[in-house]
Every structure is written in C-alpha cells, then in structure tokens.
Design an enzyme around this catalytic site. Structure first.
Site, PDB file in Angstrom:
ATOM      1  N   LYS A 135       0.810  -1.211   0.000  1.00 41.33           N
ATOM      2  CA  LYS A 135       0.000   0.000   0.000  1.00 41.33           C
ATOM      3  C   LYS A 135       0.850   1.271   0.000  1.00 41.33           C
ATOM      4  O   LYS A 135       0.372   2.331  -0.400  1.00 41.33           O
ATOM      5  CB  LYS A 135      -0.977  -0.015   1.168  1.00 41.33           C
ATOM      6  CG  LYS A 135      -2.012  -1.135   0.990  1.00 41.33           C
ATOM      7  CD  LYS A 135      -3.119  -1.115   2.007  1.00 41.33           C
ATOM      8  CE  LYS A 135      -4.225  -2.092   1.659  1.00 41.33           C
ATOM      9  NZ  LYS A 135      -3.867  -3.503   1.883  1.00 41.33           N
TER      10      LYS A 135
HETATM   11  C1  LIG Z   1      -4.519  -4.583   1.308  1.00 35.03           C
HETATM   12  C2  LIG Z   1      -3.796  -5.874   1.231  1.00 35.03           C
HETATM   13  C3  LIG Z   1      -4.177  -6.901   0.346  1.00 35.03           C
HETATM   14  C4  LIG Z   1      -5.421  -6.801  -0.525  1.00 35.03           C
HETATM   15  O1  LIG Z   1      -5.323  -5.819  -1.502  1.00 35.03           O
HETATM   16  P1  LIG Z   1      -6.579  -5.460  -2.424  1.00 35.03           P
HETATM   17  O2  LIG Z   1      -6.123  -4.303  -3.246  1.00 35.03           O
HETATM   18  O3  LIG Z   1      -7.706  -5.135  -1.519  1.00 35.03           O
HETATM   19  O4  LIG Z   1      -6.878  -6.631  -3.246  1.00 35.03           O
HETATM   20  C5  LIG Z   1      -3.391  -8.029   0.286  1.00 35.03           C
HETATM   21  N1  LIG Z   1      -2.295  -8.196   1.066  1.00 35.03           N
HETATM   22  C6  LIG Z   1      -1.905  -7.240   1.935  1.00 35.03           C
HETATM   23  C7  LIG Z   1      -0.710  -7.478   2.768  1.00 35.03           C
HETATM   24  C8  LIG Z   1      -2.627  -6.044   2.052  1.00 35.03           C
HETATM   25  O5  LIG Z   1      -2.233  -5.094   2.918  1.00 35.03           O
END
Ligand SMILES: *Cc1c(COP(=O)(O)O)cnc(C)c1O
Length: 469
Positions: free
Chosen positions: A112
């Site tokens: 993220k």
């Molecule tokens: C947010 C997150 C996901 C999922 O991502 P999406 O964009 O909602 O599919 C998967 N793994 C981790 C570690 C995350 O923080």
C-alpha cells in the site's frame, strides 16, 4: 484525461477532482474515460529505467491536464526515494520460472505504500495550489492505516483520522500507526470491531455537516489514484523478465480487488499478460464468482491473512463496468439488485469471456501455513501469509510452465508473526533496520466509545492541525 463513473450518472471529472472526490455522486467509482494504450516498442524502450521514471511514463496520460510534467516528475522521484531497496520492487526467484515481486520495502512494509506515498504528495500539491485544507477519515484493520498516515504525515493541508478497533490489530500494526507523531495525525481506537469503524467512516461521508464545510477525502482503494499507482509495478516486473517481447502470468493476493484490477489495466494498456490469478483466503466471494459466476455476500471469517478479510470487494464494480460494455445504467441496476438481495450474477457469455484471463483459488489458514513452510524449506524464503496465498494459487492455477509466473509479495512477514509462527519453520521474521526500535517508540492514540457522535466531535475539535475546524 477525464474520468467517468461506473454508474453513468455523475459528472465527468479531471484527475485533480477525482483525487479529491472518493465515490462519485451516483454511488459509482471513477474510471478513466479512455485507457491509454502503449505500443510494444514504447514499452520495450523503458527497459532499465529507474522506477520513478518508469512510473512517470506509465502514469503521465492519467494526470495529463492536471499537473505539469516537471512537478509530476519531482513528486515521483521523492515518492520512490523513500523505499529502502534500490530496485524499489525487486524480484526474487522461488523456482523454475517462478517469482515473487517484493512490494514491501516501503516505510510500512506492505504494497500500500506504493500508492499512499504518492497520494499524500499529490494531495499536498493540489491543496497548496488551491489554498484549501481537507480532512481524511479512514478505517483500518491494519495495513491501510499505517500506509495512509506515513503517506500524509508531511502534508501541510491535510489532517488524517484513522480509526482502528481497540485491541484488535496486531501490535506491530498498531505501533506502525501510533508512533508516527505530528499535530495533523490522529489515531482513534474504537471500542468495537473493524466493521463498526468502517460504518462510522461511511456514515461520516454520507453526512458531512460536522465538518463545517471542510472537504472529506477517501484513502481506501475506491480512490482512483491508488489503483493508478499500482499499475506501474506490473510493467516494472515484466520488463525485467523479458517483457513485452514475451507474455507472463501474475498471481495476486486480493481482498477488495484493487491490486489485481491494476494488473488488468496494465494488460489493457498493452502489457502482454496472459493470465491473472485471483488468490483469496476463506473470504472467497471473488473466487466464487470466478469459479461459478456467483458473486454472493457471505459472513465475515477472521483469518491469518487479515488484510484480505472482506465480505464484498469494492473495486469489483470497476471490472463489472468493463464486462458490460461500460454501460453505467446496467451497472447501477446490477448494484441495486446486489444491495437488496446480496447476490449478483452476469450473463454466461460475459462470464466465460472474463475467465479467458482470470483464474482463482481460495486458500484456508492451514494451507497458508503449509505453503509458508513449503517455500521456506525449498529456498529459505520466509513469506507473509498473504503472499503465501498468492504462491499457492500460482502453483495450482498455472496454465503454462514456460511463461514467467509472478506472485505479488504484498507484505513483509514481520507484520504477520502469528501465521509465520504457526508455519513452524524454526525461524522468526525480523524487523528491518529502519523499524528496529519500533517497540521502544512512544505511542499516541485516543480511545473513543463506539458512537458516531463521539468520533465526529473529536474530528471537529481537532481537524485543523489539532485545533477546532
Ligand atoms: C490490502 C492488502 C491486500 C489486498 O489488496 P486489495 O487491493 O484489496 O486486493 C493483500 N495483502 C496485503 C498485505 C494487504 O495489505
């Protein structure tokens, strides 16, 4: 570039307005009106570029008309300079033609950061230009909160309020949020669960009177800028493994369908991707759709991969929009039906068509731990539980052994020690150097009752760098 709503009834906006908008006024999500398309020669000419320059080439058409090339270049250079690894998103080989793209070398150790580091800087750029202040409110079960706070901590014109369920996030995750100091950073621990937090944020977006005219901005993956930033690393990975001259497959651990939707867009922009694998945990609504055309709401299951614990996938609507020839009124109908019945199904031929690109697998906790152990024993790589789900799905759904298969490594294993301990490989993950003193750092957060009024009063009293709005 103009952006349109997936429900066809909201005004088209430019990039700057979409960044500040969140949901469209008709309840839909914004998508580009026309997706840029690159030729193979163009893509090939980007081989070897530093990450931020590749990012500039890939994203430039999306921001065209809203920000100058010079400003965008400078912002991207700053954004990706905070990553701890020289390659920003290095590839690690697991086996024959099998790779993990490590997306966890940013400040909060999850993918993220790629989007939220950029989003914070873009917000600041536009808000300073407009002479405007905004408030961000977000709910988090872990990764989003810390990445959003890290991304916005230097923003002059942003106050950020992140709600987390009190005593229900891991200590590493809590400390990553609560140890970042700044008079514009507000961590709120709610006496309730994650759904309570999310509900309060939704209600606040629906009725913004308590903000006295200050704009409220969303940082979850309904915000287009987040998806946009995630497109870049698909190009980055492919260019290192012989693309675009040859095609490849990606396996993506997914919850809200944000990260994998970015891969789908990369393909539509000209990157040869022959297969996209949706990898979920027990919360498998996306797997049930891909497997049997049943997008039906189920109850929430707590898992060892909490960042994918969802009941519905907010970005799935963006794919549905394309599946239906970009007919917004049709999507509005479908989503209304889904809202009232909790069920959604598409015409058989649309579903078959989608399945030409997508495969899927749901992986339970036990198999997640078994995969962490399997990979560790094979090559000494310690995977986090989300990435392990991706690798499991890659291994089971792979269509071609001769094409590179790349799993997105979405988090560092140290963020999810429970799963790693359960995998019992005799090794515990360690915090990287820049976070090694995390457990000694001072924390700051406010515990509030599970009441909308209490939260909204708190925001109103502190929303202007700790002072009242
Ligand atoms: C947010 C997150 C996901 C999922 O991502 P999406 O964009 O909602 O599919 C998967 N793994 C981790 C570690 C995350 O923080």
């Amino acid at each position: 570039m103009r952006y349109i709503s997936t429900r066809g009834q909201a005004p088209a906006l430019n990039f700057e307005d979409v960044l500040l908008a969140g949901l469209a006024t008709d309840g839909g999500l914004y998508v580009p009106e026309n997706l840029p398309r690159f030729t193979q020669e163009e893509i090939a000419s980007w081989a070897g570029l530093p990450y931020h320059e590749l990012a500039f080439n890939v994203m430039r058409p999306f921001v065209a008309g809203s920000i100058s090339d010079a400003d965008f270049r400078r912002i991207l250079e700053e954004t990706y300079a905070v990553f701890e690894h020289q390659a920003v998103a290095p590839l690690r080989q697991l086996g024959a033609n099998e790779w993990v793209l490590e997306l966890f070398h940013g400040p909060t150790l999850a993918f993220k950061d790629f989007a939220l580091q950029l989003l914070g800087r873009l917000l600041d750029h536009f808000l300073i230009k407009r002479g405007e202040r905004v408030v961000i409110m977000g709910a988090t079960s872990g990764d989003t909160g810390s990445a959003a706070i890290e991304g916005c901590k230097h923003c002059e014109n942003v106050d950020i309020f992140i709600l987390h369920p009190h005593n229900r996030v891991s200590e590493v995750q809590r400390r990553q949020m609560t140890t970042i100091m700044g008079d514009n950073i507000h961590n709120i621990a709610i006496d309730g669960n994650f759904d309570d937090c999310q509900e309060m944020v939704k209600d606040s977006f629906a009725d913004q009177g308590f903000l006295k005219g200050t704009r409220l901005v969303a940082v979850n993956s309904i915000n287009w800028a987040r998806i946009m930033a995630q497109i870049v690393y698909y190009f980055h990975a492919a260019l290192q493994l012989g693309g675009p001259a040859r095609s490849m497959a990606f396996s993506v651990p997914t919850g809200n369908f944000g990260d994998i939707f970015a891969g789908y867009l990369a393909r539509n922009m000209g990157l040869p991707i022959s297969q996209l694998i949706v990898a979920t945990n027990r919360n498998d609504i996306l797997h049930r759709f891909m497997g049997g055309n049943q997008y039906d709401k189920d109850t929430l299951h707590a898992s060892l991969s909490p960042s994918m614990d969802i009941m519905v996938s907010s970005n799935f609507e963006r794919l549905l929009f394309d599946m239906h020839g970009r007919n917004g009124l049709r999507i509005a109908e479908l989503m209304a039906t889904f809202k009232s019945t909790g069920k959604l199904k598409v015409e058989q031929e649309r579903w078959t068509d989608t399945r030409k690109l997508f495969d899927s697998l749901a992986v339970d906790d036990e198999t997640t731990c078994a995969t962490i152990a399997e990979v560790f024993n094979e090559c000494g790589e310690l995977l986090d539980p989300h990435t392990a789900i991706g690798v499991r799905a890659a291994r089971e759904c792979r269509r071609s052994m001769s094409l590179p298969m790349i799993t997105l490594g979405t988090a560092h294993p140290v963020k999810f020690p429970d799963a790693v301990l359960k995998a019992d490989v005799g090794e515990a993950p360690h915090l990287p150097a820049h976070l090694s003193d995390l457990f000694e750092r001072q924390e700051r957060f406010t515990v509030l009752a599970n009441e909308l009024k209490a939260v909204q009063s708190f925001v109103a009293e502190h929303g202007n760098r700790g002072k009242p709005l």
